[in-house]
Design a protein around this motif. Structure first.
Motif, PDB file in Angstrom:
ATOM      1  N   ASP A 196      -0.344   7.062  -1.457  1.00 23.11           N
ATOM      2  CA  ASP A 196      -0.317   5.673  -1.905  1.00 23.11           C
ATOM      3  C   ASP A 196       0.839   5.527  -2.889  1.00 23.11           C
ATOM      4  O   ASP A 196       1.038   6.369  -3.759  1.00 23.11           O
ATOM      5  N   PHE A 197       1.612   4.484  -2.712  1.00 17.28           N
ATOM      6  CA  PHE A 197       2.861   4.346  -3.453  1.00 17.28           C
ATOM      7  C   PHE A 197       3.195   2.866  -3.587  1.00 17.28           C
ATOM      8  O   PHE A 197       2.537   1.999  -3.004  1.00 17.28           O
ATOM      9  N   VAL A 198       4.241   2.584  -4.350  1.00 14.18           N
ATOM     10  CA  VAL A 198       4.679   1.210  -4.566  1.00 14.18           C
ATOM     11  C   VAL A 198       6.099   1.066  -4.030  1.00 14.18           C
ATOM     12  O   VAL A 198       6.956   1.924  -4.290  1.00 14.18           O
ATOM     13  N   GLN A 199       6.335   0.003  -3.272  1.00 14.79           N
ATOM     14  CA  GLN A 199       7.688  -0.267  -2.820  1.00 14.79           C
ATOM     15  C   GLN A 199       8.112  -1.670  -3.231  1.00 14.79           C
ATOM     16  O   GLN A 199       7.297  -2.583  -3.316  1.00 14.79           O
ATOM     17  N   LEU A 224      12.262  -0.767  -0.850  1.00 16.81           N
ATOM     18  CA  LEU A 224      12.785   0.347  -1.636  1.00 16.81           C
ATOM     19  C   LEU A 224      11.631   1.061  -2.321  1.00 16.81           C
ATOM     20  O   LEU A 224      10.759   0.413  -2.919  1.00 16.81           O
ATOM     21  N   GLY A 225      11.615   2.369  -2.270  1.00 20.72           N
ATOM     22  CA  GLY A 225      10.555   3.129  -2.918  1.00 20.72           C
ATOM     23  C   GLY A 225      10.738   3.160  -4.432  1.00 20.72           C
ATOM     24  O   GLY A 225      11.683   3.781  -4.932  1.00 20.72           O
ATOM     25  N   LEU A 226       9.848   2.477  -5.152  1.00 15.51           N
ATOM     26  CA  LEU A 226       9.978   2.399  -6.605  1.00 15.51           C
ATOM     27  C   LEU A 226       9.918   3.789  -7.233  1.00 15.51           C
ATOM     28  O   LEU A 226      10.741   4.129  -8.101  1.00 15.51           O
ATOM     29  N   GLU A 227       8.954   4.604  -6.813  1.00 16.56           N
ATOM     30  CA  GLU A 227       8.812   5.918  -7.434  1.00 16.56           C
ATOM     31  C   GLU A 227       9.991   6.836  -7.120  1.00 16.56           C
ATOM     32  O   GLU A 227      10.387   7.649  -7.964  1.00 16.56           O
ATOM     33  N   MET A 257      12.131   8.658  -9.875  1.00 18.47           N
ATOM     34  CA  MET A 257      12.267  10.110  -9.843  1.00 18.47           C
ATOM     35  C   MET A 257      13.721  10.515 -10.030  1.00 18.47           C
ATOM     36  O   MET A 257      14.041  11.427 -10.814  1.00 18.47           O
ATOM     37  N   LEU A 258      14.629   9.843  -9.327  1.00 12.66           N
ATOM     38  CA  LEU A 258      16.044  10.155  -9.446  1.00 12.66           C
ATOM     39  C   LEU A 258      16.604   9.690 -10.788  1.00 12.66           C
ATOM     40  O   LEU A 258      17.472  10.343 -11.372  1.00 12.66           O
TER      41      LEU A 258
END
Length: 600
Positions: free
Chosen positions: A235-238, A540-543, A547-548
């Protein structure tokens, strides 16, 4: 509590407050007992400050503070005092001052921690996730979450200034094919039927374009039941956006502007415009559709050199329609035979027959192919040609891959990335780029059918429309694009099909019967009968961005409560069995697959 509420953050104490009485709230970070003087470092999310208890001035306070242990939650009231010359601590932002207390209060005590916060990097990650609320006390993780908040706020403000409406789409929807397995949610009111948690808001955001909103954005929670990696969570946020009446160029410029301005708002400047590569060019040069441009090696095609060579494995691959690719790696000629054997085994584990190589060390070449390029103390004509084409120099290793175009390139792309980092050749800095013109379809040989390379709603390149009629489906380019940062895909997007006839045709190519297409996507196809603007968007993958941005090795370091690498949550114990009564209410019965029964 009122009289003990903080008037100053621990990390905010400075020379400007010298002589003032303040109240601090926080956690005891460290206690150092020097007899008459007791030094306590107090910590909150703003930082740390030293509190000094003098037995001679306040013996009762000194005696009480000696009972404190790490992670007690306390309040301290006292005067901000400038430290004596020579006792300053330059490692602390508050290192020029200290607090001399006249009153204290313990809000709550703490048991000894299951791990030391300052040694968390050496602690097993599962243990840290089990006690994530303790792990999150570490300043570096708190800083990550602060930066996440700052980045998200800046992005939201950017979208608002540029006319986007933030709209929330459903989390309970129906299952649609988007490349990964869905998480299913059974319906109590409709026995035998299921909701699916969204892999993305794809169809809903297209319907918002049909509805005339024109510019939509959402920081969307998404769910994908797939194998996990360091840059992937179930589960993630985009950051999900869609725009009407736009070209691909409009979307690229919009996302590029948003990224550059939002990153600058959190202290990171990136150069514009971002470079652009087509999918084919990225594969040809770097062996990846998400190339890390910090690594200066490029793959080259040496098929023309090998057509008349004596190297049978290369000639055989060419006769079957394959290609021969080569990658020169400076400074790698000194690898031992054992290291090269390990690389060859790694290549085999990836499905390749092996890994051909040659290294220039000293006065000659070594490796299984050396004799074809250097013989009797001199370069062969083939060797001279190879030197010229690759810029092959002493101290370099050349890896070869022969076979189908994509497989050969992906093999060398894997070692390009691995060895570039291993040898320290990756350049510093942020390298963002666009990769464009992915194939619209890819052939699944095992299933014997075409699949959507991006998703079934992607619009084809207008120059390739005739290829549908000619049956050259593998050559059709999509109007799709990926944003890549230092070898990580940040997100994907495309222009969308907006005519029902074309959408039905693409679904038919993908193996959907008209009845199945209507059953699965009827709500979208029906909407396409009522006036649809040309539209497109991106997610776009927020996490991944965070991370980068913070230089973390895992996406878990920028998520408050992440899942482990196996997809479990050591903190809550999820996933977990449910009460049998819940299953009865849903009309469900658990039938474990054979492999799960064997494990039990």
């Amino acid at each position: 509590m009122k009289e003990w509420q903080r008037t100053l953050g621990c990390g905010e104490a400075s020379l400007a407050q010298v002589g003032q009485e303040v109240v601090l709230n926080g956690w005891v970070h460290r206690v150092r007992d020097h007899g008459q003087l007791l030094f306590v470092e107090l910590r909150d999310r703003t930082g740390r400050v030293q509190v000094v208890f003098d037995q001679g001035r306040f013996p009762e306070l000194h005696r009480e503070a000696r009972e404190w242990r790490s992670e007690y939650v306390v309040a301290v009231r006292g005067e901000v005092v400038r430290r004596l010359p020579g006792t300053e601590n330059p490692q602390l932002a508050t290192g020029q001052v200290e607090i001399h207390p006249d009153a204290v209060k313990v809000f709550s005590a703490s048991r000894p921690l299951p791990f030391e916060l300052e040694q968390a990097g050496k602690v097993d990650e599962i243990l840290r996730l089990r006690y994530r609320y303790l792990d999150l006390r570490r300043p570096e993780l708190q800083e990550n979450l602060r930066l996440r908040h700052q980045f998200t706020l800046a992005a939201r403000e950017w979208f608002s200034r540029h006319g986007f409406y933030e709209v929330t789409t459903p989390l309970l929807t129906r299952s649609t094919p988007e490349g990964a397995r869905d998480y299913l949610v059974p319906s109590r009111l409709e026995p035998g039927s299921f909701y699916a948690l969204p892999q993305s808001p794809q169809l809903f955001k297209q319907l918002l374009m049909v509805a005339g909103l024109e510019r939509y954005v959402q920081f969307a929670h998404c769910f994908r039941d797939e194998d996990l990696r360091a840059d992937r969570q179930p589960d993630f946020v985009q950051i999900d956006l869609e725009m009407s009446f736009v070209t691909q160029e409009d979307i690229l410029q919009t996302v590029e502007s948003m990224m550059a301005e939002t990153l600058e708002a959190v202290g990171r400047k990136v150069l514009r415009p971002f470079p652009r590569l087509t999918y084919r060019e990225a594969m040809e040069r770097f062996g990846s559709d998400k190339p890390d441009l910090r690594i200066p090696y490029e793959i080259q095609d040496v098929s023309a050199l090998m057509v008349e060579s004596e190297i049978n494995v290369f000639r055989g691959a060419l006769e079957k329609g394959g290609r021969v690719k080569a990658l020169a790696i400076p400074g790698a000629a000194s690898f031992s035979r054992k290291e090269m054997d390990q690389m060859e085994e790694e290549a085999k584990s990836m499905g390749a027959p092996g890994l051909a190589w040659v290294a220039w060390q000293g006065e000659g070449l070594k490796g299984p192919l050396a004799r074809f390029f250097f013989r009797e103390g001199a370069w062969t004509p083939l060797g001279e040609s190879l030197k010229d084409q690759l810029g092959f120099k002493e101290g370099s290793l050349v890896l070869f891959a022969a076979g189908p175009w994509q497989e050969a390139l992906e093999l060398l792309g894997h070692f390009r990335l691995q060895l570039g980092h291993r040898l320290g050749h990756a350049l510093a800095g942020d390298h963002l780029l666009w990769v464009l013109e992915f194939p619209l379809f890819s052939w699944d040989g095992e299933a014997g059918r075409w699949e959507a390379q991006h998703h079934p709603f992607t619009l084809f390149h207008p120059e390739d429309e005739s290829l549908f009629a000619e049956g050259r489906l593998g050559e059709i380019r999509a109007q799709s694009y990926d944003l890549v940062w230092n070898g990580f895909e940040l997100g994907s997007g495309s222009l969308r099909i907006y005519q029902r006839e074309w959408q039905e045709r693409v679904l038919e190519i993908l193996g959907f019967t008209p009845e199945e297409a209507q059953r699965r996507f009827g709500f979208l196809l029906d909407a396409f009968q009522y006036g649809v603007p040309p539209h497109g968007g991106m997610a776009l993958g927020l996490e991944r961005i965070l991370m980068l941005l913070v230089g973390a090795k895992s996406i878990r370091d920028v998520i408050a409560f992440p899942k482990s690498a196996s997809g479990t949550d050591p903190l809550t114990g999820a996933p977990a069995p449910v009460d049998p009564q819940q299953l009865r209410e849903l009309g469900l019965q658990i039938l474990l697959p054979p492999q799960a029964r064997r494990v039990q």
